[in-house]
Design an enzyme around this catalytic site. Structure first.
Site, short mmCIF file in Angstrom:
data_model
loop_
_atom_site.label_atom_id
_atom_site.label_comp_id
_atom_site.label_asym_id
_atom_site.label_seq_id
_atom_site.Cartn_x
_atom_site.Cartn_y
_atom_site.Cartn_z
N SER A 182 0.83 -1.20 0.00
CA SER A 182 0.00 0.00 0.00
C SER A 182 0.87 1.26 0.00
O SER A 182 1.62 1.50 0.95
CB SER A 182 -0.91 -0.03 1.23
OG SER A 182 -1.63 1.17 1.29
N ARG A 183 0.81 2.01 -1.08
CA ARG A 183 1.55 3.28 -1.29
C ARG A 183 3.05 3.11 -1.04
O ARG A 183 3.71 4.01 -0.55
CB ARG A 183 1.00 4.41 -0.41
CG ARG A 183 -0.48 4.73 -0.52
CD ARG A 183 -0.83 5.31 -1.87
NE ARG A 183 -1.09 4.27 -2.83
CZ ARG A 183 -2.21 3.56 -2.93
NH1 ARG A 183 -3.19 3.80 -2.14
NH2 ARG A 183 -2.36 2.64 -3.84
N TRP A 184 3.59 1.95 -1.39
CA TRP A 184 5.03 1.68 -1.21
C TRP A 184 5.50 0.66 -2.25
O TRP A 184 4.74 -0.23 -2.64
CB TRP A 184 5.28 1.11 0.19
CG TRP A 184 6.72 0.71 0.42
CD1 TRP A 184 7.72 1.50 0.90
CD2 TRP A 184 7.31 -0.59 0.16
NE1 TRP A 184 8.90 0.78 0.95
CE2 TRP A 184 8.68 -0.49 0.50
CE3 TRP A 184 6.84 -1.80 -0.34
CZ2 TRP A 184 9.57 -1.56 0.36
CZ3 TRP A 184 7.72 -2.86 -0.49
CH2 TRP A 184 9.07 -2.74 -0.13
#
Ligand SMILES: Cc1cc2nc3c(=O)[nH]c(=O)nc-3n(C[C@H](O)[C@H](O)[C@H](O)COP(=O)(O)OP(=O)(O)OC[C@H]3O[C@@H](n4cnc5c(N)ncnc54)[C@H](O)[C@@H]3O)c2cc1C
Length: 305
Positions: A182-184
């Site tokens: 998630s967002r990485w």
């Protein structure tokens, strides 16, 4: 202090890049290159014309231990008023912005705007990227942060990524060497040059309708097109940063000319006299408020340089 884009100053001082055949500017106002139009200067800045030129710059930075940062659309970075003491590189040259449909895949350059890649895919009748239509920025930035939303993220579609290493050489990393969460992503140790996205064949007119719907829904739930707002925090598992900011009573917080955006509490809105330091202070203040009131540590989405 209002530090929105202002004219660059010229300097005749020699740079460590003078023998590389690459146009390098000094004291470049990064406000010209960030979504919010805020931020101090970069000691060095360049937009290489091709991979060879990029490689020479990357290698020189490594050899001389000059900090190197890439900038895409600048929609997820916050440059302090004091600026950045290093080299900032932007992949704006046509060779880095290509979008090539090779059914059922799309090959996209890191400098290509994500919205252009999504549109090209939809026009070609290739599905899988529609949910990214309202994410600002470039392919490079999207890969680093695994951009996405509730309908999916870019990482799900990545087959391989072409990267440049610190010594200026390139390699292709296939799916087995890539990690997206998630967002990485684990693409934080290299310069991204481009990627191959594996998509699904679908009827182009149905896809177009779906993308338009997604765009309208996106615009009604978040202010993607507004140049004065930026996202503050990543959504924690099982909840949203927006609801936590509201629950903590942080909606009314301000710092200088930065305020929590009234229409969506996970965004900061920059007023006309806002500085990037105001934005940073506000993000830290909101984060502290959520920690104090709810005992939850929010992770900033926007990356402070
Ligand atoms: C109004 C608004 C709405 C947003 N909505 C969403 C959303 O719905 N979903 C979402 O996920 N994000 C969202 N974001 C955050 C942001 O748009 C995304 O993170 C986007 O993918 C960043 O892309 P960029 O090109 O602007 O990256 P930048 O901000 O320029 O850079 C982000 C990071 O990527 C690195 N980088 C950029 N290019 C390269 C490269 N070629 N090689 C190596 N590193 C590179 C930079 O060094 C930096 O670390 C939103 C932001 C705004 C302002």
């Amino acid at each position: 202090m209002n530090q929105r884009a202002h004219s660059s100053s010229s300097s005749e001082t020699a740079t460590p890049f003078d023998d590389l055949g690459v146009a390098v500017s000094r004291h470049e106002p990064l406000a010209h290159h960030t979504w919010l139009g805020l931020g101090g200067t970069a000691a060095y800045f360049c937009e290489p014309i091709d991979s060879d030129a990029l490689g020479r710059v990357v290698k020189r930075c490594h050899e001389q231990q000059i900090p190197l940062r890439m900038i895409g659309g600048g929609s997820n970075v916050l440059v302090p008023v004091a600026g950045f003491e290093g080299m900032v590189v932007r992949l704006s040259a046509p060779g880095f912005c290509g979008i090539d449909v090779q059914r059922p895949a799309i090959i996209a350059g890191a400098g290509a705007k994500l919205v252009h890649v999504v549109s090209a895919a939809v026009q070609a009748g290739l599905s899988g990227l529609e949910t990214l239509v309202d994410v600002p920025g470039t392919v490079g930035g999207a890969l680093v942060g695994n951009a996405g939303g509730h309908g999916g993220d870019i990482g799900e579609r990545v087959a391989d990524v072409t990267v440049m290493l610190a010594d200026g050489t390139t390699e292709i990393r296939d799916r087995s060497r890539l990690a997206f969460e998630s967002r990485w992503s684990n693409l934080d140790d290299c310069v991204i040059i481009g990627c191959r996205l594996e998509l699904d064949e679908e009827d182009a007119s149905l896809l177009t309708k779906r993308m338009q719907k997604q765009w309208i829904v996106g615009r009604s739930t978040q202010p993607s097109g507004t140049r004065t707002v930026a996202m503050m925090f990543k959504d924690p598992l099982g909840t949203t940063a927006e609801s936590l900011v509201a629950q903590a009573g942080a909606r009314e917080l301000r710092a200088g000319d930065a305020a929590v955006y009234a229409a969506h509490a996970n965004y900061v809105v920059a007023g006309p006299h806002c500085s990037s330091d105001d934005v940073r202070t506000l993000v830290e203040t909101v984060r502290s408020r959520v920690r104090e009131k709810l005992g939850i540590e929010l992770t900033p989405q926007i990356e402070v340089w």
